[in-house]
Design a protein around this motif. Structure first.
Motif, short mmCIF file in Angstrom:
data_model
loop_
_atom_site.label_atom_id
_atom_site.label_comp_id
_atom_site.label_asym_id
_atom_site.label_seq_id
_atom_site.Cartn_x
_atom_site.Cartn_y
_atom_site.Cartn_z
N ALA A 112 0.82 -1.22 0.00
CA ALA A 112 0.00 0.00 0.00
C ALA A 112 0.85 1.26 0.00
CB ALA A 112 -0.94 0.00 1.21
N THR A 113 2.08 1.15 0.47
CA THR A 113 2.96 2.32 0.51
C THR A 113 3.65 2.57 -0.83
OG1 THR A 113 4.83 1.00 1.31
CG2 THR A 113 3.36 1.96 2.97
N LEU A 114 3.52 1.66 -1.79
CA LEU A 114 4.19 1.80 -3.08
C LEU A 114 3.31 2.54 -4.06
CD1 LEU A 114 5.64 -1.83 -3.41
CD2 LEU A 114 6.80 0.21 -2.52
N SER A 115 3.94 3.10 -5.06
CA SER A 115 3.20 3.78 -6.12
C SER A 115 2.60 2.75 -7.08
CB SER A 115 4.14 4.72 -6.89
OG SER A 115 5.16 3.97 -7.54
N PRO A 116 1.58 3.13 -7.87
CA PRO A 116 0.99 2.18 -8.81
C PRO A 116 2.01 1.62 -9.81
CG PRO A 116 -0.43 4.08 -8.53
CD PRO A 116 0.84 4.40 -7.81
N GLU A 117 2.98 2.46 -10.25
CA GLU A 117 3.99 1.96 -11.19
C GLU A 117 4.87 0.89 -10.53
OE1 GLU A 117 3.43 5.05 -10.45
OE2 GLU A 117 2.56 5.91 -12.29
N ASP A 118 5.26 1.14 -9.27
CA ASP A 118 6.06 0.14 -8.56
C ASP A 118 5.29 -1.15 -8.35
OD1 ASP A 118 8.17 1.91 -8.45
OD2 ASP A 118 7.60 2.70 -6.48
N VAL A 119 4.01 -1.02 -8.02
CA VAL A 119 3.18 -2.22 -7.83
C VAL A 119 3.09 -3.02 -9.12
CG1 VAL A 119 0.86 -3.03 -7.30
CG2 VAL A 119 1.87 -1.19 -5.94
N GLU A 120 2.93 -2.34 -10.24
CA GLU A 120 2.84 -3.05 -11.52
C GLU A 120 4.16 -3.75 -11.86
OE1 GLU A 120 1.16 -4.67 -14.76
OE2 GLU A 120 0.17 -3.52 -13.16
N ARG A 121 5.27 -3.05 -11.64
CA ARG A 121 6.57 -3.70 -11.90
C ARG A 121 6.79 -4.90 -10.98
NH1 ARG A 121 8.48 1.74 -12.64
NH2 ARG A 121 9.15 1.81 -10.45
N LEU A 122 6.38 -4.75 -9.72
CA LEU A 122 6.53 -5.86 -8.77
C LEU A 122 5.66 -7.04 -9.17
CD1 LEU A 122 7.73 -6.86 -6.11
CD2 LEU A 122 5.78 -5.82 -4.91
N ARG A 123 4.42 -6.75 -9.62
CA ARG A 123 3.53 -7.83 -10.03
C ARG A 123 4.09 -8.55 -11.25
NH1 ARG A 123 -0.63 -4.99 -10.68
NH2 ARG A 123 -1.57 -5.35 -8.63
N THR A 124 4.65 -7.79 -12.19
CA THR A 124 5.24 -8.41 -13.38
C THR A 124 6.44 -9.29 -13.02
OG1 THR A 124 4.54 -6.52 -14.71
CG2 THR A 124 6.24 -7.96 -15.64
N ALA A 125 7.31 -8.76 -12.14
CA ALA A 125 8.49 -9.53 -11.74
C ALA A 125 8.11 -10.80 -11.00
CB ALA A 125 9.40 -8.67 -10.87
N VAL A 126 7.12 -10.68 -10.09
CA VAL A 126 6.67 -11.86 -9.35
C VAL A 126 6.09 -12.90 -10.29
CG1 VAL A 126 5.00 -12.68 -7.66
CG2 VAL A 126 6.35 -10.63 -7.18
N GLY A 127 5.32 -12.43 -11.28
CA GLY A 127 4.75 -13.38 -12.24
C GLY A 127 5.81 -14.12 -13.03
N GLU A 128 6.84 -13.39 -13.47
CA GLU A 128 7.91 -14.02 -14.22
C GLU A 128 8.67 -15.03 -13.38
OE1 GLU A 128 10.27 -10.87 -15.69
OE2 GLU A 128 8.83 -10.24 -17.23
N TYR A 129 9.05 -14.62 -12.16
CA TYR A 129 9.80 -15.53 -11.30
C TYR A 129 8.95 -16.72 -10.88
CZ TYR A 129 13.64 -12.21 -10.93
OH TYR A 129 14.70 -11.39 -11.22
N ALA A 130 7.65 -16.48 -10.65
CA ALA A 130 6.79 -17.60 -10.29
C ALA A 130 6.72 -18.62 -11.42
CB ALA A 130 5.38 -17.09 -9.94
N GLY A 131 6.62 -18.12 -12.65
CA GLY A 131 6.61 -19.03 -13.79
C GLY A 131 7.91 -19.83 -13.89
N THR A 132 9.01 -19.16 -13.63
CA THR A 132 10.30 -19.86 -13.67
C THR A 132 10.38 -20.94 -12.59
OG1 THR A 132 11.36 -17.85 -14.49
CG2 THR A 132 12.80 -19.57 -13.57
N VAL A 133 9.94 -20.60 -11.38
CA VAL A 133 9.98 -21.56 -10.28
C VAL A 133 9.08 -22.75 -10.57
CG1 VAL A 133 9.41 -21.90 -7.85
CG2 VAL A 133 10.64 -19.85 -8.57
N VAL A 134 7.88 -22.47 -11.10
CA VAL A 134 6.96 -23.57 -11.43
C VAL A 134 7.58 -24.47 -12.50
CG1 VAL A 134 4.73 -24.11 -12.49
CG2 VAL A 134 4.89 -22.33 -10.74
#
Length: 391
Positions: A112-134
């Motif tokens: 909640a303390t992050l900006s919308p742009e940071d949240v979007e970048r974080l969501r994209t990075a998490v999605g990519e790393y999650a796909g790699t881990v899976v």
């Protein structure tokens, strides 16, 4: 045979060996494991043989003792490990509830303390790393079900490995002598010297690191169980086993034990006590166990060991993991030998042989009689010659 043809011969031989290893990787597990057991136990057999026992009897005594100790450890640990596994399965719903009630609200507060742009970048990075881990997890499960660590292969390893180890131990000296007789005679002593260096490096690392793993596993298991940590026995033994890969065992054990401690305890000092166990274990390993049991002259860097295990396991599966450390030791010794030869060569020193200009030298008849008036001085022009070691 010229040096170029010799190099070509050995390169072709190495390529054929690598191809055969890759093609037969699914059936080589018991034989490579038996070879590893024979290599580890050969010093004990040699000691009993020097004491007067026949080779076959010394081999039988040592191998049966080794199998007995392994079975005894499994029998003693299996009930404890089974109870902790059952406890872990039963406590899984509570763990999920704790994550939802404690961890997720804190993560949401940070997000909640992050900006919308940071949240979007974080969501994209998490999605990519999650796909790699899976993807990695899927490949691992597929390998467990169909590769070198399938149930049938494990059973074959347990049944065939002792037989292979017995015959290799019994005939170890004969096998070494036979291989020695195959060495090319002009280079036999150099190859023997490098083989002794490989043996020293491999023995120092494998036997020493195995001792370190046993000591650390027992220390972590007993210490974590003494402070009352759930699953402390499993975490401690698993951490000790993974300590064969430098730093990985301590890191995995630290993260998992501290995570369980946060879930189990309300007092932070208990969490700190669990973390202190691994900090103390790492300090003892780095300052006492590794210098005493492994030594500082092994020549196998931790990063090189981790790379060798990961690369060999990815290429050849279970067999690659067994062969990773020996191959890493061989490559390390050969690289050091090559560097030694390079640093002693003119390529490194820069002292190449160079051709000099023609030189006119006075020659007297007493030294070199030539046609001409008696007592006359004559000159001889020397052809340019190579001067070794000229600056």
């Amino acid at each position: 045979m010229t040096s170029a043809r010799q190099v070509r011969f050995w390169l072709i031989g190495f390529a054929v060996f690598a191809v055969l290893l890759w093609l037969l990787r699914d059936v080589l597990g018991p034989f490579v494991a038996g070879m590893a057991v024979a290599y580890l136990l050969d010093p004990l057999v040699d000691r009993l043989e020097r004491a007067g026992l026949p080779r076959w009897l010394a081999t039988t005594v040592v191998l049966l003792s080794f199998v007995f100790v392994v079975l005894l450890v499994l029998v003693l640990l299996f009930p404890l490990l089974r109870s902790q596994v059952v406890q872990a399965v039963q406590g899984l719903p509570n763990l999920v509830a704790w994550v939802k009630g404690e961890v997720l609200p804190r993560v949401e507060a940070i997000v909640a303390t992050l900006s919308p742009e940071d949240v979007e970048r974080l969501r994209t990075a998490v999605g990519e790393y999650a796909g790699t881990v899976v993807g990695w997890a899927t490949d691992l499960v597929r390998g467990v079900l169909s590769g070198g660590v399938a149930i049938v292969d494990v059973i074959s390893v347990l049944l065939i490995t002792p037989v292979v180890a017995f015959y290799l131990l019994r005939d170890w000296d004969k096998l070494v002598g036979t291989v020695d007789s195959w060495l090319p005679r002009p280079h036999a002593e150099t190859i023997r010297e490098q083989a002794r260096e490989v043996d020293s490096t491999l023995a120092g690392f494998v036997r020493g690191q195995a001792s370190v793993c046993v000591v650390l596993g027992l220390f972590y298991a007993l210490a974590l169980s003494a402070v009352g940590l759930d699953f402390g026995l499993i975490i401690g033994l698993f951490s000790g086993l993974l300590s064969f890969i430098p730093y990985v065992g301590s890191l995995v054990g630290f993260v998992s034990s501290v995570g369980v401690a946060f879930f189990q305890y309300d007092e932070l000092w208990r969490v700190g006590l669990v973390a202190g166990i691994f900090i103390l274990g790492q300090a003892v390993e780095g300052n006492v166990l590794t210098p005493k049991l492994v030594g500082d002259k092994v020549g196998l860097h931790p990063v090189w060991i981790m790379f060798a295990l990961l690369a060999a396991g990815s290429l050849f599966g279970f067999v690659g993991v067994l062969l990773a450390v020996p191959v890493a030791a061989v490559i390390g010794v050969l690289v050091r030998f090559g560097l030694k030869q390079y640093m002693a060569s003119p390529i490194y020193t820069g002292r190449f042989a160079r051709r000099t200009a023609p030189e006119t030298v006075a020659v007297f008849p007493a030294e070199m009689p030539l046609a001409g008036p008696a007592g006359a001085e004559h000159t001889v022009t020397r052809a340019p010659a190579d001067v070794p070691g000229a600056p």
